[in-house]
Design a protein around this motif. Sequence first.
Motif, PDB file in Angstrom:
ATOM      1  N   LEU A 161       0.828  -1.208   0.000  1.00  0.00           N
ATOM      2  CA  LEU A 161       0.000   0.000   0.000  1.00  0.00           C
ATOM      3  C   LEU A 161       0.863   1.258   0.000  1.00  0.00           C
ATOM      4  O   LEU A 161       0.554   2.234  -0.701  1.00  0.00           O
ATOM      5  CB  LEU A 161      -0.940  -0.018   1.211  1.00  0.00           C
ATOM      6  N   ARG A 162       1.946   1.220   0.803  1.00  0.00           N
ATOM      7  CA  ARG A 162       2.863   2.385   0.806  1.00  0.00           C
ATOM      8  C   ARG A 162       3.446   2.607  -0.585  1.00  0.00           C
ATOM      9  O   ARG A 162       3.514   3.751  -1.067  1.00  0.00           O
ATOM     10  CB  ARG A 162       3.981   2.164   1.820  1.00  0.00           C
ATOM     11  N   GLU A 163       3.883   1.533  -1.235  1.00  0.00           N
ATOM     12  CA  GLU A 163       4.465   1.655  -2.574  1.00  0.00           C
ATOM     13  C   GLU A 163       3.450   2.200  -3.580  1.00  0.00           C
ATOM     14  O   GLU A 163       3.833   2.837  -4.570  1.00  0.00           O
ATOM     15  CB  GLU A 163       4.967   0.296  -3.056  1.00  0.00           C
ATOM     16  N   SER A 164       2.180   1.918  -3.317  1.00  0.00           N
ATOM     17  CA  SER A 164       1.119   2.370  -4.230  1.00  0.00           C
ATOM     18  C   SER A 164       0.612   3.765  -3.890  1.00  0.00           C
ATOM     19  O   SER A 164      -0.320   4.258  -4.530  1.00  0.00           O
ATOM     20  CB  SER A 164      -0.043   1.376  -4.194  1.00  0.00           C
ATOM     21  N   GLY A 165       1.209   4.405  -2.879  1.00  0.00           N
ATOM     22  CA  GLY A 165       0.809   5.751  -2.501  1.00  0.00           C
ATOM     23  C   GLY A 165      -0.507   5.812  -1.765  1.00  0.00           C
ATOM     24  O   GLY A 165      -1.160   6.870  -1.727  1.00  0.00           O
ATOM     25  N   LEU A 166      -0.922   4.704  -1.152  1.00  0.00           N
ATOM     26  CA  LEU A 166      -2.188   4.664  -0.416  1.00  0.00           C
ATOM     27  C   LEU A 166      -1.925   4.780   1.075  1.00  0.00           C
ATOM     28  O   LEU A 166      -1.019   4.133   1.618  1.00  0.00           O
ATOM     29  CB  LEU A 166      -2.932   3.363  -0.717  1.00  0.00           C
ATOM     30  N   ASP A 167      -2.726   5.589   1.740  1.00  0.00           N
ATOM     31  CA  ASP A 167      -2.562   5.837   3.165  1.00  0.00           C
ATOM     32  C   ASP A 167      -3.335   4.810   3.988  1.00  0.00           C
ATOM     33  O   ASP A 167      -4.461   4.445   3.658  1.00  0.00           O
ATOM     34  CB  ASP A 167      -3.073   7.237   3.514  1.00  0.00           C
ATOM     35  N   VAL A 168      -2.698   4.351   5.065  1.00  0.00           N
ATOM     36  CA  VAL A 168      -3.350   3.463   6.040  1.00  0.00           C
ATOM     37  C   VAL A 168      -3.395   4.204   7.369  1.00  0.00           C
ATOM     38  O   VAL A 168      -2.355   4.654   7.859  1.00  0.00           O
ATOM     39  CB  VAL A 168      -2.567   2.142   6.196  1.00  0.00           C
ATOM     40  N   PRO A 169      -4.576   4.448   7.923  1.00  0.00           N
ATOM     41  CA  PRO A 169      -5.881   3.884   7.584  1.00  0.00           C
ATOM     42  C   PRO A 169      -6.767   4.771   6.713  1.00  0.00           C
ATOM     43  O   PRO A 169      -7.904   4.416   6.444  1.00  0.00           O
ATOM     44  CB  PRO A 169      -6.523   3.727   8.955  1.00  0.00           C
ATOM     45  N   GLY A 170      -6.260   5.938   6.265  1.00  0.00           N
ATOM     46  CA  GLY A 170      -7.118   6.897   5.572  1.00  0.00           C
ATOM     47  C   GLY A 170      -7.736   6.369   4.296  1.00  0.00           C
ATOM     48  O   GLY A 170      -8.933   6.565   4.050  1.00  0.00           O
ATOM     49  N   ASP A 171      -6.908   5.699   3.457  1.00  0.00           N
ATOM     50  CA  ASP A 171      -7.425   5.142   2.202  1.00  0.00           C
ATOM     51  C   ASP A 171      -7.842   3.677   2.347  1.00  0.00           C
ATOM     52  O   ASP A 171      -8.824   3.234   1.746  1.00  0.00           O
ATOM     53  CB  ASP A 171      -6.365   5.242   1.100  1.00  0.00           C
ATOM     54  N   VAL A 172      -7.076   2.939   3.124  1.00  0.00           N
ATOM     55  CA  VAL A 172      -7.322   1.497   3.277  1.00  0.00           C
ATOM     56  C   VAL A 172      -7.094   1.105   4.734  1.00  0.00           C
ATOM     57  O   VAL A 172      -6.055   1.423   5.320  1.00  0.00           O
ATOM     58  CB  VAL A 172      -6.380   0.660   2.375  1.00  0.00           C
ATOM     59  N   GLY A 173      -8.075   0.420   5.329  1.00  0.00           N
ATOM     60  CA  GLY A 173      -7.906  -0.148   6.656  1.00  0.00           C
ATOM     61  C   GLY A 173      -7.378  -1.568   6.548  1.00  0.00           C
ATOM     62  O   GLY A 173      -7.710  -2.292   5.608  1.00  0.00           O
ATOM     63  N   VAL A 174      -6.549  -1.984   7.499  1.00  0.00           N
ATOM     64  CA  VAL A 174      -5.936  -3.318   7.442  1.00  0.00           C
ATOM     65  C   VAL A 174      -6.044  -3.996   8.805  1.00  0.00           C
ATOM     66  O   VAL A 174      -5.753  -3.385   9.837  1.00  0.00           O
ATOM     67  CB  VAL A 174      -4.450  -3.240   7.023  1.00  0.00           C
ATOM     68  N   VAL A 175      -6.445  -5.274   8.784  1.00  0.00           N
ATOM     69  CA  VAL A 175      -6.479  -6.087   9.999  1.00  0.00           C
ATOM     70  C   VAL A 175      -5.783  -7.409   9.716  1.00  0.00           C
ATOM     71  O   VAL A 175      -6.016  -8.030   8.673  1.00  0.00           O
ATOM     72  CB  VAL A 175      -7.925  -6.364  10.473  1.00  0.00           C
ATOM     73  N   GLY A 176      -4.911  -7.842  10.636  1.00  0.00           N
ATOM     74  CA  GLY A 176      -4.207  -9.110  10.489  1.00  0.00           C
ATOM     75  C   GLY A 176      -4.752 -10.172  11.426  1.00  0.00           C
ATOM     76  O   GLY A 176      -5.871 -10.084  11.922  1.00  0.00           O
ATOM     77  N   TRP A 177      -3.913 -11.180  11.693  1.00  0.00           N
ATOM     78  CA  TRP A 177      -4.353 -12.321  12.503  1.00  0.00           C
ATOM     79  C   TRP A 177      -3.135 -12.921  13.204  1.00  0.00           C
ATOM     80  O   TRP A 177      -2.111 -13.150  12.566  1.00  0.00           O
ATOM     81  CB  TRP A 177      -4.991 -13.371  11.597  1.00  0.00           C
ATOM     82  N   ASP A 178      -3.226 -13.167  14.480  1.00  0.00           N
ATOM     83  CA  ASP A 178      -2.219 -13.805  15.357  1.00  0.00           C
ATOM     84  C   ASP A 178      -1.657 -12.828  16.384  1.00  0.00           C
ATOM     85  O   ASP A 178      -1.094 -13.244  17.384  1.00  0.00           O
ATOM     86  CB  ASP A 178      -1.039 -14.450  14.615  1.00  0.00           C
ATOM     87  N   ASP A 179      -1.747 -11.519  16.133  1.00  0.00           N
ATOM     88  CA  ASP A 179      -1.212 -10.502  17.036  1.00  0.00           C
ATOM     89  C   ASP A 179       0.227 -10.808  17.431  1.00  0.00           C
ATOM     90  O   ASP A 179       0.584 -10.852  18.609  1.00  0.00           O
ATOM     91  CB  ASP A 179      -2.081 -10.359  18.284  1.00  0.00           C
ATOM     92  N   THR A 180       1.069 -11.006  16.438  1.00  0.00           N
ATOM     93  CA  THR A 180       2.489 -11.250  16.664  1.00  0.00           C
ATOM     94  C   THR A 180       3.185  -9.941  17.038  1.00  0.00           C
ATOM     95  O   THR A 180       2.634  -8.855  16.824  1.00  0.00           O
ATOM     96  CB  THR A 180       3.137 -11.826  15.392  1.00  0.00           C
ATOM     97  N   PRO A 181       4.394 -10.008  17.601  1.00  0.00           N
ATOM     98  CA  PRO A 181       5.106  -8.771  17.959  1.00  0.00           C
ATOM     99  C   PRO A 181       5.260  -7.805  16.796  1.00  0.00           C
ATOM    100  O   PRO A 181       5.210  -6.586  16.972  1.00  0.00           O
ATOM    101  CB  PRO A 181       6.461  -9.291  18.442  1.00  0.00           C
ATOM    102  N   GLY A 182       5.408  -8.343  15.573  1.00  0.00           N
ATOM    103  CA  GLY A 182       5.536  -7.474  14.404  1.00  0.00           C
ATOM    104  C   GLY A 182       4.308  -6.613  14.179  1.00  0.00           C
ATOM    105  O   GLY A 182       4.408  -5.497  13.668  1.00  0.00           O
ATOM    106  N   ALA A 183       3.131  -7.094  14.573  1.00  0.00           N
ATOM    107  CA  ALA A 183       1.904  -6.320  14.401  1.00  0.00           C
ATOM    108  C   ALA A 183       1.935  -5.072  15.265  1.00  0.00           C
ATOM    109  O   ALA A 183       1.550  -3.983  14.844  1.00  0.00           O
ATOM    110  CB  ALA A 183       0.684  -7.178  14.758  1.00  0.00           C
ATOM    111  N   ARG A 184       2.406  -5.244  16.490  1.00  0.00           N
ATOM    112  CA  ARG A 184       2.426  -4.118  17.424  1.00  0.00           C
ATOM    113  C   ARG A 184       3.424  -3.047  17.009  1.00  0.00           C
ATOM    114  O   ARG A 184       3.267  -1.868  17.320  1.00  0.00           O
ATOM    115  CB  ARG A 184       2.763  -4.625  18.823  1.00  0.00           C
ATOM    116  N   HIS A 185       4.467  -3.457  16.290  1.00  0.00           N
ATOM    117  CA  HIS A 185       5.530  -2.518  15.926  1.00  0.00           C
ATOM    118  C   HIS A 185       5.508  -2.141  14.449  1.00  0.00           C
ATOM    119  O   HIS A 185       6.425  -1.477  13.973  1.00  0.00           O
ATOM    120  CB  HIS A 185       6.882  -3.121  16.292  1.00  0.00           C
TER     121      HIS A 185
END
Length: 352
Positions: free
Chosen positions: A261-285
């Motif tokens: 999304l960053r490469e495509s010039g789209l803002d998160v969360p303004g243009d696109v909202g994103v939700v993942g799964w597992d709540d790994t440490p990488g998600a928090r950071h």
Amino acid sequence: MARRVSIKDVAKAAGVSWKTVSNVVNDRPVVRPETRERVERAISELGYVPNTIGRELRGGPTHTIALVLPELSNPYFAQLAQMLHVAAKERGYTVSVELSLGRGEVERAHVRGRISRPVDAVVISPEALDPVEIRDRGDGPPLVLLGEHLLSAEGVTHVAVDNVEASADVVRHLVERGYRRPVFLGGESEQRSAGTDRLAGFRAACRASGIASDPERIAHVGAWDMAEGRRAVLDLVQRGVAFDAISAANDQLAIGALAGLRESGLDVPGDVGVVGWDDTPGARHAHPALSSIAPDLDDLIAATLDAAIGPGGSEGPGGSGPGGPGEGTPGGGEHVVPYRLVARESSAGPRR
């Protein structure tokens, strides 16, 4: 009670020495292909389980659990392995971590107990098994399935989040925040799995929210990793698919999607909202911090060990050794793990 098949029985049926059978069981490259095939056929026909020999030689339980995972590059599996190791040690057990790398022959060998080192139970997150192989596995060790929803059989317990309901919660969360064109990132094959259940929940919640079903909004991937998440998002953008939210099948896909999304010039969360799964440490950071489904891993680990070795472990029912298969798991072999949706900046809402 029927006598257990011994290594000598297999040797006699195959017309070889017991040492040759041992070489086949331990996958040593000293056996000619035609001899190996003959021995493997005898093992299958007789229902021989090598673990029996190891237990008899040791005079009882091994106090070892095999944890069979498809990979360790996914932070979720690495965290799971560490937590299971710590919790099992508190019960007097050790954990042997084995990697299947998604290979069916490795998974089948473990669920059937046909491995060189004996274990008291097998905990596995399968990728290549189907329900028939679970049902017809024979006299293998107590088995706990993590994540994938395969049909239970005698001696088998399934421990997992309700993937359908949790995935529906993701869609409801996105709709409540103002998103109306969600994409599911992580489409797989037709064989029932965690991925297909999550897709089913996504579709059901979209219908309930009045969102039209559009095949273009199901992004199929070859693997659940960051590279595929990024590739899938770039492909959606290039094809001109209209979307304003992403429900990703795991955090790795979601983090890759953030990069795309960053490469495509789209803002998160303004243009696109994103939700993942597992709540790994990488998600928090992640940037922005990623909303994610967080399974209750403490509950998952406790239920897994209860099913594999009994609620008391080495001090449990019987005083020493594993409890009965699924003994600590309510519902006769099925345990549903609690979860919560952790809302962070990545799904805060679209631009007004």
